[in-house]
Scaffold this motif. Structure first.
Motif, short mmCIF file in Angstrom:
data_model
loop_
_atom_site.label_atom_id
_atom_site.label_comp_id
_atom_site.label_asym_id
_atom_site.label_seq_id
_atom_site.Cartn_x
_atom_site.Cartn_y
_atom_site.Cartn_z
N ARG A 151 0.83 -1.20 0.00
CA ARG A 151 0.00 0.00 0.00
C ARG A 151 0.86 1.26 0.00
O ARG A 151 0.55 2.24 -0.67
CB ARG A 151 -0.92 -0.01 1.21
CG ARG A 151 -1.85 1.20 1.26
CD ARG A 151 -2.88 1.08 2.34
NE ARG A 151 -3.81 2.20 2.27
CZ ARG A 151 -5.10 2.11 2.52
NH1 ARG A 151 -5.63 0.95 2.82
NH2 ARG A 151 -5.87 3.18 2.44
N TRP A 152 1.95 1.23 0.76
CA TRP A 152 2.87 2.37 0.83
C TRP A 152 3.48 2.66 -0.54
O TRP A 152 3.56 3.81 -0.97
CB TRP A 152 3.96 2.06 1.86
CG TRP A 152 5.07 3.03 1.96
CD1 TRP A 152 4.98 4.39 2.10
CD2 TRP A 152 6.47 2.73 1.93
NE1 TRP A 152 6.24 4.95 2.18
CE2 TRP A 152 7.17 3.95 2.08
CE3 TRP A 152 7.20 1.56 1.84
CZ2 TRP A 152 8.56 4.01 2.11
CZ3 TRP A 152 8.58 1.61 1.87
CH2 TRP A 152 9.24 2.83 2.00
N GLN A 153 3.88 1.60 -1.24
CA GLN A 153 4.45 1.78 -2.57
C GLN A 153 3.42 2.36 -3.53
O GLN A 153 3.75 3.24 -4.35
CB GLN A 153 4.99 0.44 -3.08
CG GLN A 153 6.21 -0.05 -2.33
CD GLN A 153 6.60 -1.48 -2.66
OE1 GLN A 153 5.79 -2.24 -3.20
NE2 GLN A 153 7.82 -1.86 -2.32
N TRP A 154 2.18 1.88 -3.43
CA TRP A 154 1.11 2.41 -4.28
C TRP A 154 0.84 3.88 -3.96
O TRP A 154 0.72 4.71 -4.86
CB TRP A 154 -0.16 1.59 -4.08
CG TRP A 154 -1.35 2.17 -4.79
CD1 TRP A 154 -1.69 2.03 -6.10
CD2 TRP A 154 -2.36 3.02 -4.21
NE1 TRP A 154 -2.84 2.73 -6.39
CE2 TRP A 154 -3.28 3.34 -5.25
CE3 TRP A 154 -2.59 3.53 -2.94
CZ2 TRP A 154 -4.40 4.15 -5.03
CZ3 TRP A 154 -3.69 4.33 -2.72
CH2 TRP A 154 -4.58 4.64 -3.76
N GLN A 155 0.76 4.21 -2.67
CA GLN A 155 0.51 5.60 -2.27
C GLN A 155 1.62 6.53 -2.76
O GLN A 155 1.35 7.63 -3.25
CB GLN A 155 0.39 5.70 -0.74
CG GLN A 155 -0.90 5.14 -0.19
CD GLN A 155 -1.03 5.25 1.32
OE1 GLN A 155 -2.05 4.92 1.89
NE2 GLN A 155 0.01 5.72 2.00
#
Length: 461
Positions: free
Chosen positions: A415-419
């Motif tokens: 999720r962090w990478q996507w954000q």
């Protein structure tokens, strides 16, 4: 072999009486299992000198949820000190707070030894739990389930159990038996940095600095942190490459080093106390351990540092270990204490999560010692919090997900990478739009030029 229900007749051997071992003893005894805990060291509740690591611990949501499940949360929280933000100390002495999350969100500074004592005492209150100290595991027969422990007096104790739970730390004796199994993956990495603990004493009967912060002196390739204690001292930990530690050999060199990089800390330590404290113990090593699977059949399971030792820079080592305990307890509920299902399911769930937090811990060291000095980092922190306020279910800061939720670690990384991708693209598009918009306005509405001829300028000159 399927083992379920009838828990009163099931014998659990918990090897390791540290934090995770003691908490596991509480979880298993609470269910009615016959629990025997074995610890190679003496009972720390009666020891005059407590051996082992003393890095202060940061208790957060995952750890608190596990403590709550055995009725220990309130007692432990009452003996912790809330830390609402990082306090960044610049070389000039300027202090700048960076909140950990939203208002009301905080982590707790807790004393490792006191927490361990409380958990051991809690485990002992269960009639089905028995503590065995000064018992070192020297042999374990996987087929028969028999284990041999060496006592301090040279005698041995041979015992059998239905399930062995290895909670005996990064250099686990239980895990050594796993090494003989085929298809067992294991890696161990020492980082090039070591740590050294120092103490800031109270000043005029009070804390020498603001107590409700985790104080950080980031200096790019190394850093120092300080966590508050109930006795109004601060435990400071200096993290630095071993080669830099080795360059400092005299008291004068200690003072010169601190005067150059941490000048505002010298009055807090006191010059003479700092020189003595620095050479009290040599710098200690930090190791990261990854392995899989965490279980062997229905006979054994690894938890805590025995399964996944991590470097301490995300404050998640203990919290991840405690989460191991509650995840396994939830699996026992879900599968009616059937070890043949619970153990492989525990491996399936925890291996990707624990590997993810090991990687995040290394990333956070770079963030703590270097990125917090960056204006871009501070801008992104503020932007992330604004976006989180506007879209609380869509954009969640990395630290918030790790520290204040039980979202699975490996899902957090995704999720962090996507954000990051979404936010960075948004910033890029905003920048491009601004440049194009500005260019269009300049072309559409060019600035007025003064109607002055060149020869007039010469005449004015």
């Amino acid at each position: 072999m399927e083992r379920k229900v009838g828990v009163n007749n099931v014998k659990i051997a918990v090897v390791g009486g540290g934090l995770v071992g003691a908490l596991n003893a509480c979880f298993f005894a609470k269910r009615g299992f016959q629990v025997e805990l074995y610890e190679s060291r003496e009972d720390i509740r009666r020891a005059t000198v407590v051996k082992g690591r003393s890095i202060n611990l940061a208790l957060s949501h995952r750890g608190r949820e596990a403590l709550k499940a055995v009725g220990m949360e309130d007692k432990i929280v009452s003996k912790g000190i809330p830390m609402h933000a990082r306090m960044i100390h610049s070389p000039s002495g300027k202090r700048s707070p960076i909140p950990y999350g939203k208002k009301g969100q905080y982590i707790l500074s807790v004393d490792r030894a006191n927490l361990n004592k409380e958990l051991l005492s809690a485990a002992e209150t269960y009639p089905s739990a028995k503590m065995n100290f000064e018992h070192k595991l020297v042999d374990w027969n996987l087929e028969s389930g028999s284990m041999t422990f060496l006592r301090n007096d040279g005698s041995t104790k041979v015992t059998t159990c239905d399930l062995t739970v290895g909670c005996d730390g990064a250099f686990s004796a239980v895990r050594k038996r796993f090494m003989r199994q085929s298809r067992f993956n294991y890696s161990q990495t020492y980082i090039p940095h070591g740590y050294m603990e120092l103490t800031i004493p109270p000043k005029h009967g009070d804390f020498a600095m603001e107590p409700n912060f985790l104080h950080i002196w980031p200096r790019n390739t190394f850093m120092m942190i300080a966590l508050p204690n109930l006795d109004m001292t601060f435990t400071c930990t200096l993290f630095m490459p071993f080669e830099d530690f080795e360059k400092i050999t005299t008291g004068d060199e200690v003072l010169e080093f601190f005067q150059r990089y941490f000048p505002d800390s010298i009055p807090l330590f006191g010059e003479e106390a700092l020189k003595q404290d620095y050479f009290r113990l040599p710098a200690q090593a930090m190791v990261s351990v990854k392995c899989s699977p965490y279980h062997i059949g229905t006979a054994c399971v690894l938890m805590g540092d025995a399964a996944h030792a991590v470097v301490p820079f995300y404050g998640q080592g203990m919290n991840a270990g405690f989460e191991d305990c509650i995840v396994f307890d939830e699996l026992l509920d879900q599968y009616n204490c059937d070890f043949s299902i619970c153990l492989p399911e525990f491996t399936r769930l925890r291996v990707p999560d624990d590997h993810a937090i090991a990687d995040l811990a290394m990333y956070n060291y770079i963030e703590m010692r270097a990125h917090v000095n960056s204006k871009w980092f501070l801008f992104r922190k503020h932007l992330d919090m604004i976006l989180h306020y506007m879209m609380p279910n869509t954009i969640i800061p990395l630290y918030t997900m790790v520290t204040f939720t039980r979202t699975r670690y490996h899902e957090i990384v995704k999720r962090w990478q996507w954000q990051n991708k979404v936010i960075n693209r948004g910033l890029f598009l905003c920048g491009v739009s601004s440049v194009l918009g500005g260019t269009y306005l300049l072309i559409k509405h060019p600035p007025c030029t003064p109607s002055i001829k060149l020869d007039q300028l010469w005449n004015w000159a």
